[in-house]
Design a protein around this motif. Structure first.
Motif, PDB file in Angstrom:
ATOM      1  N   ILE A  34       0.843  -1.200   0.000  1.00 58.65           N
ATOM      2  CA  ILE A  34       0.000   0.000   0.000  1.00 58.65           C
ATOM      3  C   ILE A  34       0.876   1.248   0.000  1.00 58.65           C
ATOM      4  N   LYS A  35       1.918   1.195   0.830  1.00 57.66           N
ATOM      5  CA  LYS A  35       2.829   2.333   0.935  1.00 57.66           C
ATOM      6  C   LYS A  35       3.484   2.627  -0.409  1.00 57.66           C
ATOM      7  N   ILE A  36       3.997   1.575  -1.043  1.00 62.43           N
ATOM      8  CA  ILE A  36       4.728   1.794  -2.290  1.00 62.43           C
ATOM      9  C   ILE A  36       3.777   2.200  -3.413  1.00 62.43           C
ATOM     10  N   LYS A  41      -0.106   6.946  -4.077  1.00 66.62           N
ATOM     11  CA  LYS A  41       0.312   8.038  -4.968  1.00 66.62           C
ATOM     12  C   LYS A  41       0.052   9.362  -4.260  1.00 66.62           C
ATOM     13  N   GLY A  42       0.839   9.651  -3.259  1.00 66.32           N
ATOM     14  CA  GLY A  42       0.705  10.927  -2.571  1.00 66.32           C
ATOM     15  C   GLY A  42      -0.346  10.905  -1.483  1.00 66.32           C
ATOM     16  N   LEU A  43      -0.601  12.090  -0.978  1.00 70.95           N
ATOM     17  CA  LEU A  43      -1.462  12.235   0.184  1.00 70.95           C
ATOM     18  C   LEU A  43      -2.921  11.923  -0.129  1.00 70.95           C
ATOM     19  N   VAL A  44      -3.541  11.155   0.763  1.00 72.83           N
ATOM     20  CA  VAL A  44      -4.967  10.880   0.633  1.00 72.83           C
ATOM     21  C   VAL A  44      -5.712  11.970   1.401  1.00 72.83           C
ATOM     22  N   GLY A  55       7.824  19.038  -0.701  1.00 73.27           N
ATOM     23  CA  GLY A  55       6.606  19.446  -1.415  1.00 73.27           C
ATOM     24  C   GLY A  55       5.383  19.538  -0.518  1.00 73.27           C
ATOM     25  N   PHE A  56       5.588  19.527   0.782  1.00 75.58           N
ATOM     26  CA  PHE A  56       4.445  19.660   1.695  1.00 75.58           C
ATOM     27  C   PHE A  56       4.183  21.146   1.915  1.00 75.58           C
ATOM     28  N   ASN A  57       2.999  21.604   1.603  1.00 80.10           N
ATOM     29  CA  ASN A  57       2.691  23.019   1.820  1.00 80.10           C
ATOM     30  C   ASN A  57       1.938  23.239   3.116  1.00 80.10           C
ATOM     31  N   THR A  58       0.933  22.404   3.342  1.00 83.74           N
ATOM     32  CA  THR A  58       0.161  22.537   4.578  1.00 83.74           C
ATOM     33  C   THR A  58       0.015  21.159   5.228  1.00 83.74           C
ATOM     34  N   PRO A  59      -0.204  21.141   6.541  1.00 87.40           N
ATOM     35  CA  PRO A  59      -0.345  19.844   7.215  1.00 87.40           C
ATOM     36  C   PRO A  59      -1.599  19.101   6.750  1.00 87.40           C
ATOM     37  N   SER A  60      -1.504  17.790   6.702  1.00 84.93           N
ATOM     38  CA  SER A  60      -2.678  16.980   6.361  1.00 84.93           C
ATOM     39  C   SER A  60      -3.632  16.980   7.559  1.00 84.93           C
ATOM     40  N   LYS A  61      -4.797  16.407   7.336  1.00 83.50           N
ATOM     41  CA  LYS A  61      -5.829  16.391   8.393  1.00 83.50           C
ATOM     42  C   LYS A  61      -5.281  15.840   9.727  1.00 83.50           C
ATOM     43  N   ILE A  62      -4.655  14.700   9.664  1.00 81.16           N
ATOM     44  CA  ILE A  62      -4.159  14.102  10.920  1.00 81.16           C
ATOM     45  C   ILE A  62      -2.993  14.912  11.464  1.00 81.16           C
ATOM     46  N   GLN A  63      -2.174  15.458  10.573  1.00 83.20           N
ATOM     47  CA  GLN A  63      -1.015  16.243  11.028  1.00 83.20           C
ATOM     48  C   GLN A  63      -1.447  17.520  11.748  1.00 83.20           C
ATOM     49  N   GLU A  64      -2.538  18.140  11.263  1.00 89.04           N
ATOM     50  CA  GLU A  64      -3.029  19.382  11.888  1.00 89.04           C
ATOM     51  C   GLU A  64      -3.202  19.202  13.390  1.00 89.04           C
ATOM     52  N   GLN A 115      -6.049   5.970   8.080  1.00 89.38           N
ATOM     53  CA  GLN A 115      -5.778   5.060   6.968  1.00 89.38           C
ATOM     54  C   GLN A 115      -4.484   5.413   6.249  1.00 89.38           C
ATOM     55  N   SER A 116      -4.035   4.465   5.523  1.00 92.15           N
ATOM     56  CA  SER A 116      -2.794   4.599   4.790  1.00 92.15           C
ATOM     57  C   SER A 116      -2.822   5.828   3.880  1.00 92.15           C
ATOM     58  N   GLY A 117      -1.712   6.531   3.837  1.00 89.76           N
ATOM     59  CA  GLY A 117      -1.604   7.653   2.915  1.00 89.76           C
ATOM     60  C   GLY A 117      -2.100   8.976   3.468  1.00 89.76           C
ATOM     61  N   THR A 118      -2.439   9.023   4.755  1.00 90.07           N
ATOM     62  CA  THR A 118      -2.992  10.256   5.310  1.00 90.07           C
ATOM     63  C   THR A 118      -1.933  11.119   6.009  1.00 90.07           C
ATOM     64  N   GLY A 119      -0.689  10.639   6.007  1.00 92.07           N
ATOM     65  CA  GLY A 119       0.391  11.481   6.534  1.00 92.07           C
ATOM     66  C   GLY A 119       0.896  11.117   7.924  1.00 92.07           C
ATOM     67  N   LYS A 120       0.646   9.891   8.344  1.00 87.41           N
ATOM     68  CA  LYS A 120       1.116   9.476   9.688  1.00 87.41           C
ATOM     69  C   LYS A 120       2.642   9.440   9.759  1.00 87.41           C
ATOM     70  N   THR A 121       3.252   8.773   8.775  1.00 86.45           N
ATOM     71  CA  THR A 121       4.713   8.602   8.824  1.00 86.45           C
ATOM     72  C   THR A 121       5.392   9.964   8.866  1.00 86.45           C
ATOM     73  N   ALA A 122       4.947  10.850   7.986  1.00 86.60           N
ATOM     74  CA  ALA A 122       5.543  12.184   7.957  1.00 86.60           C
ATOM     75  C   ALA A 122       5.392  12.854   9.324  1.00 86.60           C
ATOM     76  N   ALA A 123       4.259  12.628   9.989  1.00 88.89           N
ATOM     77  CA  ALA A 123       4.016  13.264  11.292  1.00 88.89           C
ATOM     78  C   ALA A 123       4.985  12.739  12.348  1.00 88.89           C
TER      79      ALA A 123
HETATM   80  N1  LIG Z   1       1.384  17.580   4.578  1.00 88.11           N
HETATM   81  C1  LIG Z   1       1.600  16.914   3.454  1.00 88.11           C
HETATM   82  N2  LIG Z   1       1.460  17.523   2.263  1.00 88.11           N
HETATM   83  C2  LIG Z   1       1.662  16.847   1.088  1.00 88.11           C
HETATM   84  N3  LIG Z   1       2.005  15.553   1.029  1.00 88.11           N
HETATM   85  C3  LIG Z   1       2.150  14.894   2.190  1.00 88.11           C
HETATM   86  C4  LIG Z   1       1.952  15.515   3.455  1.00 88.11           C
HETATM   87  N4  LIG Z   1       2.184  14.604   4.419  1.00 88.11           N
HETATM   88  C5  LIG Z   1       2.486  13.448   3.802  1.00 88.11           C
HETATM   89  N5  LIG Z   1       2.480  13.622   2.453  1.00 88.11           N
HETATM   90  C6  LIG Z   1       2.732  12.612   1.407  1.00 88.11           C
HETATM   91  O1  LIG Z   1       1.578  11.776   1.361  1.00 88.11           O
HETATM   92  C7  LIG Z   1       1.947  10.415   1.204  1.00 88.11           C
HETATM   93  C8  LIG Z   1       1.440   9.627   2.411  1.00 88.11           C
HETATM   94  O2  LIG Z   1       2.063  10.114   3.581  1.00 88.11           O
HETATM   95  P1  LIG Z   1       2.566   9.124   4.724  1.00 88.11           P
HETATM   96  O3  LIG Z   1       3.436   8.046   4.152  1.00 88.11           O
HETATM   97  O4  LIG Z   1       3.125   9.957   5.803  1.00 88.11           O
HETATM   98  O5  LIG Z   1       1.165   8.495   5.132  1.00 88.11           O
HETATM   99  P2  LIG Z   1       0.869   7.285   6.095  1.00 88.11           P
HETATM  100  O6  LIG Z   1      -0.438   7.590   6.732  1.00 88.11           O
HETATM  101  O7  LIG Z   1       2.028   7.051   6.972  1.00 88.11           O
HETATM  102  O8  LIG Z   1       0.682   6.092   5.091  1.00 88.11           O
HETATM  103  P3  LIG Z   1       1.097   4.578   5.338  1.00 88.11           P
HETATM  104  O9  LIG Z   1       0.240   4.072   6.449  1.00 88.11           O
HETATM  105  O10 LIG Z   1       0.840   3.917   4.023  1.00 88.11           O
HETATM  106  O11 LIG Z   1       2.549   4.639   5.675  1.00 88.11           O
HETATM  107  C9  LIG Z   1       3.457  10.399   1.060  1.00 88.11           C
HETATM  108  O12 LIG Z   1       3.746  10.401  -0.307  1.00 88.11           O
HETATM  109  C10 LIG Z   1       3.897  11.692   1.720  1.00 88.11           C
HETATM  110  O13 LIG Z   1       5.109  12.155   1.178  1.00 88.11           O
END
Ligand SMILES: Nc1ncnc2c1ncn2[C@@H]1O[C@H](COP(=O)(O)OP(=O)(O)OP(=O)(O)O)[C@@H](O)[C@H]1O
Length: 467
Positions: free
Chosen positions: A51-53, A56-59, A99-108, A127-135
């Motif tokens: 799922i991670k690989i 395709k970007g932020l959900v 390329g992150f401009n603003t925090p995602s929903k969970i990051q906020e 869920q996957s792709g919502t920005g947890k890892t980045a947080a």
């Molecule tokens: N604030 C943001 N703005 C734009 N893109 C973001 C932001 N935060 C994360 N992303 C991008 O969105 C995608 C998903 O983010 P991330 O891997 O952190 O999600 P995740 O919830 O940890 O997903 P998974 O559970 O699959 O690991 C990545 O490509 C990441 O680079």
């Protein structure tokens, strides 16, 4: 936290773990299914990686957060910009460079708590792709004190590949902070046992982390200030891993910030997480529910497997207009069906548990780009791997549980659609014999949605599905 340490000392937690009945949560590892005649199941860690690989970007999601706080003294606030977090300028630069401009929903909501002083514990689900890892990577990087040359942050992942993925995010986000040192604690990584580890962040798997921290004492576990458990659901529910996590957790200081992240939490796992993380802020971003609204459901009465094959032949012209997925119960059936269809000149893809993650990725990539119109698979293609353009799902075998009863949840994951991906679709269930007819009726009853009979020998009926 002190409570937890005491409970661990008393071995009370070990007893509780046994009572949690989490052994059954994880299916057997797919590789052990050697003759291909057993139900094919997904390995959660492998699925996470896929799922991670494939992501395709932020959900983006419009769903709201569910927040629970134990500690009323730590008011929760959210941020709309990364600047509002008052990060080190080099870190902010790293975020923008990604390329992150603003925090995602969970990051906020999660980031202010993750970065707060005094540190607060967190259990987060989204869920996957919502920005947890980045947080959590941002939290890891911002907590490092570069003047102290020992591990201050531990991040545990269930597999080598997932650990590497997280490390890559950390390396990118920290690209303007060269003084922050990171090390992987994964298979193949060796250390000089006469020297202490000096890197600030260790990302790895629990076995290696235990070797380095406990067996060889190459760093002091009680000096760690941030402990991240990624894929917490998989970690806690995997027998070997949860024992190792408990041992690591037991060595940490009561002041260590505990952060648990996962896309899903089974109830038992959440109970366990609450037990070992003291006063956590719990943030949950619910997944969009799948529904059967606007899905036309049919069943086709067939005599046997050959009859099912004929049914597929009859509807092939119709299903291959768009893209279709055919679900089988076992790898053997999937392989048999694929061979038969291929020898009849159809171009089909097959995805089952005997493929490596790399092979599965290649199959999914081809299918998603439309190179094949039909994908034959098993339950390894599980929830979370969304293929938007699929409009027809054929259940060559209806999903059943270990007792042979209707598995309605799996049926919904196979057929259901979320609002995000639009809602129209067609489901065709192939029935051979009374047992599968009763499973079909149970599913119909469960969802209170009619499953209509379809005669694939009738041109009129076939036309009906296309219209
Ligand atoms: N604030 C943001 N703005 C734009 N893109 C973001 C932001 N935060 C994360 N992303 C991008 O969105 C995608 C998903 O983010 P991330 O891997 O952190 O999600 P995740 O919830 O940890 O997903 P998974 O559970 O699959 O690991 C990545 O490509 C990441 O680079």
């Amino acid at each position: 936290m002190a409570d937890w340490v005491k409970k661990a000392e008393d071995q009370e937690v070990s007893k509780l773990v046994n009572q949690l009945n989490i052994d059954g949560i994880l299916p057997e590892k797919s590789g052990s299914n050697s003759d291909g005649n057993e139900p094919d199941v997904a390995d959660p860690a492998e699925t996470s990686l896929l799922i991670k690989i494939l992501g395709k970007g932020l959900v983006n999601t419009k769903l709201s957060l569910d927040i629970q706080q134990k500690n009323p003294n730590s008011p929760l606030h959210s941020v709309k910009t990364f600047e509002a977090l008052h990060l080190k300028p080099e870190l902010l630069k790293g975020i923008y460079a990604m390329g992150f401009n603003t925090p995602s929903k969970i990051q906020e909501t999660a980031l202010p708590t993750l970065l707060a002083d005094p540190p607060q514990n967190m259990i987060a689900q989204s869920q996957s792709g919502t920005g947890k890892t980045a947080a959590f990577v941002l939290a890891m990087l911002s907590r490092v004190n570069v003047n102290l040359n020992y591990p201050q942050v531990l991040c545990l992942s269930p597999t080598y590949e997932l650990a590497i993925q997280t490390g890559e995010v950390a390396a990118r986000m920290g690209q303007f902070c060269p003084e922050i040192k990171l090390r992987f604690a994964v298979r193949g990584e060796e250390v000089d046992r006469n020297k202490k580890i000096t890197e600030h962040i260790l990302i790895g798997t629990p076995g290696k982390m235990l070797d380095w921290g406990l067996k060889f004492r190459l760093f002091k576990m009680d000096k760690v200030s941030v402990f991240v458990l990624d894929e917490a659901d998989v970690m806690i529910a995997t027998q070997g891993h949860h024992d190792q996590c408990i041992r690591i957790h037991k060595m940490l200081s009561p002041e260590c910030q505990m952060l648990f992240f996962s896309a899903t939490y089974d109830k038992e796992v959440m109970d366990f997480a609450r037990l070992i993380v003291s006063e956590p802020t719990i943030i949950r971003l619910m997944r969009e529910e799948e529904s059967l609204d606007n899905i036309k459901q049919y069943y086709v009465k067939c005599k046997n497997e050959d009859g099912k094959y004929n049914a597929i032949q009859n509807v092939y012209g119709c299903i291959s207009i768009g893209q279709a997925i055919i679900f089988c119960h076992t790898r053997r059936t999937a392989a048999w069906l694929a061979a038969k269809m291929t020898s009849d000149g159809h171009s089909v893809a097959v995805l089952s548990g005997d493929l490596t993650v790399e092979q599965r990725l290649a199959v999914l990539d081809r299918f998603r780009s439309g190179l094949e119109k039909v994908l034959i698979t098993t339950n390894v293609l599980s929830r979370g791997i969304d293929i938007e353009q699929v409009t027809i799902v054929v259940n060559f075998d209806l999903p059943v549980d270990v007792r042979g009863n209707a598995d309605c949840e799996t049926y919904l994951h196979r057929i259901g659609r979320t609002g995000r991906f639009g809602k129209s679709g067609i489901a065709i269930n192939l029935i051979d014999g009374e047992k599968s007819m009763s499973v079909c009726s149970a599913i119909e009853k469960h969802f209170k949605k009619e499953i209509k009979i379809l005669n694939t020998d009738s041109a009129d009926d076939i036309e009906k599905i296309g219209s």
